[in-house]
Design a protein around this motif. Sequence first.
Motif, PDB file in Angstrom:
ATOM      1  N   THR A 197       0.736  -1.282  -0.036  1.00  0.00           N
ATOM      2  CA  THR A 197       0.216  -0.234  -0.162  1.00  0.00           C
ATOM      3  C   THR A 197       0.797   1.471   0.049  1.00  0.00           C
ATOM      4  OG1 THR A 197      -1.331   1.390   1.390  1.00  0.00           O
ATOM      5  CG2 THR A 197      -0.443  -0.502   2.631  1.00  0.00           C
ATOM      6  N   PRO A 198       0.502   2.352  -0.724  1.00  0.00           N
ATOM      7  CA  PRO A 198       1.247   3.532  -0.785  1.00  0.00           C
ATOM      8  C   PRO A 198       1.506   3.981   0.873  1.00  0.00           C
ATOM      9  CG  PRO A 198      -0.666   3.724  -2.268  1.00  0.00           C
ATOM     10  CD  PRO A 198      -0.681   2.507  -1.608  1.00  0.00           C
ATOM     11  N   GLU A 221      -0.382   8.130  -1.206  1.00  0.00           N
ATOM     12  CA  GLU A 221      -1.033   7.734  -2.427  1.00  0.00           C
ATOM     13  C   GLU A 221      -1.430   8.903  -3.244  1.00  0.00           C
ATOM     14  OE1 GLU A 221      -4.649   5.817  -0.986  1.00  0.00           O
ATOM     15  OE2 GLU A 221      -5.215   5.433  -2.919  1.00  0.00           O
ATOM     16  N   LYS A 222      -1.717   9.979  -2.971  1.00  0.00           N
ATOM     17  CA  LYS A 222      -1.946  11.269  -3.507  1.00  0.00           C
ATOM     18  C   LYS A 222      -0.666  11.689  -4.377  1.00  0.00           C
ATOM     19  CE  LYS A 222      -2.841  15.219  -1.501  1.00  0.00           C
ATOM     20  NZ  LYS A 222      -2.550  15.640  -0.225  1.00  0.00           N
ATOM     21  N   ALA A 244      -0.063   9.268  -7.259  1.00  0.00           N
ATOM     22  CA  ALA A 244      -1.018   9.500  -8.148  1.00  0.00           C
ATOM     23  C   ALA A 244      -0.565  10.626  -9.140  1.00  0.00           C
ATOM     24  CB  ALA A 244      -2.404   9.595  -7.757  1.00  0.00           C
ATOM     25  N   THR A 298       5.095  -1.451  -5.180  1.00  0.00           N
ATOM     26  CA  THR A 298       3.775  -0.570  -4.841  1.00  0.00           C
ATOM     27  C   THR A 298       3.300   0.302  -5.731  1.00  0.00           C
ATOM     28  OG1 THR A 298       4.584  -0.548  -2.289  1.00  0.00           O
ATOM     29  CG2 THR A 298       2.972   1.158  -2.903  1.00  0.00           C
ATOM     30  N   GLN A 317      -0.262   0.486  -7.649  1.00  0.00           N
ATOM     31  CA  GLN A 317      -1.335   1.537  -7.955  1.00  0.00           C
ATOM     32  C   GLN A 317      -1.687   1.874  -9.369  1.00  0.00           C
ATOM     33  OE1 GLN A 317       0.292   5.111  -6.248  1.00  0.00           O
ATOM     34  NE2 GLN A 317      -1.632   5.906  -5.686  1.00  0.00           N
TER      35      GLN A 317
END
Length: 366
Positions: A34-35, A43-44, A47, A175, A179
């Motif tokens: 997971t990020p 995560e942001k 992305a 990861t 994603q």
Amino acid sequence: QLAGYRHYMQKEIFEQPEAVADTLEAVAGGARLTPALFGPEAEKTFAAIDRVLILGCGTSFHAGMVGRYWLEEYAGLPTTVEIASEYRYRVSVPDAKTLVVAISQSGETADTLAALRHAQGRGMTQTLAICNVPESAIVRTARLAFLTRAGPEIGVASTKAFTTQLTALALLALTLAKQRGRLPEAVEANRLDALRRLPAALGRVLQLEPQIEQWAQRFAERQHALFLGRGTHWPIALEGALKLKEISYIHAEGYPAGELKHGPLALVDREMPVVAVAPRDDLLEKLKSNLQEVRARGAELFVFAEDGSGVGGEEGVHAIVVPSHDAMLAPILHVVPLQLLAYHVALVKGTDVDKPRNLAKSVTVE
Ligand code: F6R
């Protein structure tokens, strides 16, 4: 403190299974990639990027070179790796959609910190530190951080920091692959399984020490050595050469084996021992033909092969078989025999293994 080892370097080489296991703690048991492994904002950030720039010096730069292969192959992200002291003064093209990854054991290396700040100053604000010291300047400067858990590294020659940096980079590449929709669930499970088995695999590689020790005398008598590898094992060859030169003071060069004909082959003769990193991968046949060229010039070959590599047995070709593991993670295993080789050559030469001349553990000035 040395717990029965002769030097910190030897102790730290043998601590690698534990250091890697600790670095993998967040994905122990049934945990998935997971990020969030890289911080709450990852995560942001992940992305928002479409390429990667890795910065580092010395051994940390070599880790970044391996990371580049992984990030491109698995995550499909165009990646460049730069020596921090070059990047900070170079007129380069800034790109706000680049994830800037600063790799540093100490987190205080002046050039790496300055390179990170240089990138930020040019609008590259998506930054990640891969670092072994939580409160360090580089960790405080980057937006995201992944902390390697090597524990204190006292020997000047970096060993367990390197394998934990590679572990962190493998997690990062996988990861990002996930994603970006490039890591099917079953493949993720296999890769995580391979990572979790890495400490035990490192333990098996460490058992090669007595065989490696037998090679040390041959190198101690020489002035030069050449290290060859291809693909992710080219940076491993560079790292093996760096270890040998910094602690044994023998001049050593690392080369991608395909470059031999473009110059370094001229150096090869009976006096030049050649070390090759030869796992059983797609490039093995190419590497073998490079090794024949070396052998034809009379050089003695010292090969770290893998079961089934089919190297060794002929006159002048010495081989040690490194136990097999997952192909992606092979460079993490193959660097260990090179660390041990440098260590034992330095022992024969009687150098100050933990504090080689002219070097400092942390380079906080330019
Ligand atoms: C070599 C070595 C150095 C460091 C380099 C960067 O064995 O230790 O090349 O890797 O000085 O240091 P860090 O990782 O602390 O930024």
